[in-house]
Design a protein around this motif. Structure first.
Motif, PDB file in Angstrom:
ATOM      1  N   LEU A 192       1.922  -5.896   4.387  1.00 51.22           N
ATOM      2  CA  LEU A 192       1.361  -4.596   4.777  1.00 51.22           C
ATOM      3  C   LEU A 192       2.166  -4.036   5.946  1.00 51.22           C
ATOM      4  CD1 LEU A 192      -2.443  -5.490   4.663  1.00 51.22           C
ATOM      5  CD2 LEU A 192      -1.211  -4.072   3.019  1.00 51.22           C
ATOM      6  N   CYS A 193       2.198  -2.711   6.029  1.00 51.26           N
ATOM      7  CA  CYS A 193       3.025  -2.084   7.061  1.00 51.26           C
ATOM      8  C   CYS A 193       2.211  -1.721   8.298  1.00 51.26           C
ATOM      9  CB  CYS A 193       3.697  -0.827   6.513  1.00 51.26           C
ATOM     10  SG  CYS A 193       2.602   0.596   6.410  1.00 51.26           S
ATOM     11  N   GLU A 194       2.962  -1.554   9.372  1.00 50.97           N
ATOM     12  CA  GLU A 194       2.405  -0.973  10.592  1.00 50.97           C
ATOM     13  C   GLU A 194       3.198   0.284  10.906  1.00 50.97           C
ATOM     14  OE1 GLU A 194       2.382  -4.176  13.443  1.00 50.97           O
ATOM     15  OE2 GLU A 194       0.771  -5.200  12.385  1.00 50.97           O
TER      16      GLU A 194
ATOM     17  N   LYS B 288      -0.322   4.946  -0.961  1.00 51.38           N
ATOM     18  CA  LYS B 288       0.443   6.023  -0.307  1.00 51.38           C
ATOM     19  C   LYS B 288      -0.412   6.980   0.513  1.00 51.38           C
ATOM     20  CE  LYS B 288       4.775   5.722  -2.552  1.00 51.38           C
ATOM     21  NZ  LYS B 288       6.035   6.360  -2.832  1.00 51.38           N
ATOM     22  N   LYS B 289      -1.642   6.599   0.797  1.00 47.75           N
ATOM     23  CA  LYS B 289      -2.484   7.442   1.648  1.00 47.75           C
ATOM     24  C   LYS B 289      -2.108   7.214   3.121  1.00 47.75           C
ATOM     25  CE  LYS B 289      -6.054   9.105  -1.093  1.00 47.75           C
ATOM     26  NZ  LYS B 289      -5.362   9.261  -2.364  1.00 47.75           N
TER      27      LYS B 289
ATOM     28  N   ALA C  80       0.808  -1.225   0.000  1.00 46.13           N
ATOM     29  CA  ALA C  80       0.000   0.000   0.000  1.00 46.13           C
ATOM     30  C   ALA C  80       0.839   1.271   0.000  1.00 46.13           C
ATOM     31  CB  ALA C  80      -0.933   0.002   1.208  1.00 46.13           C
ATOM     32  N   CYS C  81       2.152   1.172   0.212  1.00 43.36           N
ATOM     33  CA  CYS C  81       2.941   2.416   0.245  1.00 43.36           C
ATOM     34  C   CYS C  81       4.415   2.233  -0.106  1.00 43.36           C
ATOM     35  CB  CYS C  81       2.814   3.077   1.615  1.00 43.36           C
ATOM     36  SG  CYS C  81       3.638   2.180   2.940  1.00 43.36           S
ATOM     37  N   GLY C  82       4.886   1.017  -0.229  1.00 42.45           N
ATOM     38  CA  GLY C  82       6.288   0.815  -0.580  1.00 42.45           C
ATOM     39  C   GLY C  82       7.238   0.841   0.605  1.00 42.45           C
ATOM     40  N   TYR C  83       6.682   0.976   1.801  1.00 42.46           N
ATOM     41  CA  TYR C  83       7.529   0.991   3.016  1.00 42.46           C
ATOM     42  C   TYR C  83       8.308  -0.313   3.146  1.00 42.46           C
ATOM     43  CZ  TYR C  83       8.587   0.524   8.013  1.00 42.46           C
ATOM     44  OH  TYR C  83       9.205   0.304   9.220  1.00 42.46           O
TER      45      TYR C  83
END
Ligand SMILES: [Zn+2]
Ligand SMILES: [Zn+2]
Length: 167
Positions: A113-115, A147-148, A81-84
């Motif tokens: 998915l990131c936290e 990236k939201k 969802a963001c590339g982290y």
């Protein structure tokens, strides 16, 4: 002092010395390899990855899970969802383990998915803001919310509706 007693005393001294020095040696060796191989250190902790709580792995979870999670992480190393790419990543089950235990090791049921602070894509997109819920359409939603931030996602009407109707 007769000979058998002397031997017993010597043996005791050897055992005591060994019990003190062996753990020290072992600790020092581990320390060294950690210093030389920082990446290896990360790779040696697969169980910390993708498991919400380390205790949960003992209850019904496959011993294969740490390996499967690690393989997934090699294929999908960043938050979708963001590339982290950091340590606050989870290998998330799209269909949850407690409802679909047969999909526990299915690569198609996994998503990274990131936290990360301020984003919380695992909680907001994977679980629709409740750890006991889930989002079967997370693969579509990671594109919609790419990236939201967590604030932006929570303010989104589409997401709010999904969250209210979450399973
Ligand atoms: Zn999850
Ligand atoms: Zn993310």
């Amino acid at each position: 002092m007769d000979t058998p007693l002397l031997i017993i005393c010597l043996a005791l001294v050897v055992v005591i010395l060994a019990s003190f020095s062996l753990p020290l040696l072992f600790r020092r060796r581990r320390h060294h390899s950690r210093g030389r191989l920082p990446e290896g250190h990360v790779m040696r902790k697969p169980s910390a990855y993708g498991v919400h709580s380390p205790k949960k792995i003992a209850i019904g979870r496959s011993p294969e899970w740490p390996r499967v999670a690690m393989e997934h992480r090699l294929r999908e190393p960043a938050c979708v969802a963001c590339g982290y790419k950091g340590k606050h990543l989870q290998v998330h089950h799209i269909k949850p383990f407690h409802l679909h235990p047969q999909l526990e090791l299915d690569p198609h049921n996994l998503i990274t998915l990131c936290e990360a602070r301020g984003r919380e894509h695992h909680l907001l997109l994977g679980h629709l803001d409740a750890w006991n819920s889930y989002n079967e359409h997370v693969r579509e939603d990671v594109k919609r919310f790419y990236k939201k931030s967590a604030t932006q996602i929570r303010a989104d009407l589409h997401w709010q509706k999904k969250m209210q109707l979450r399973p």
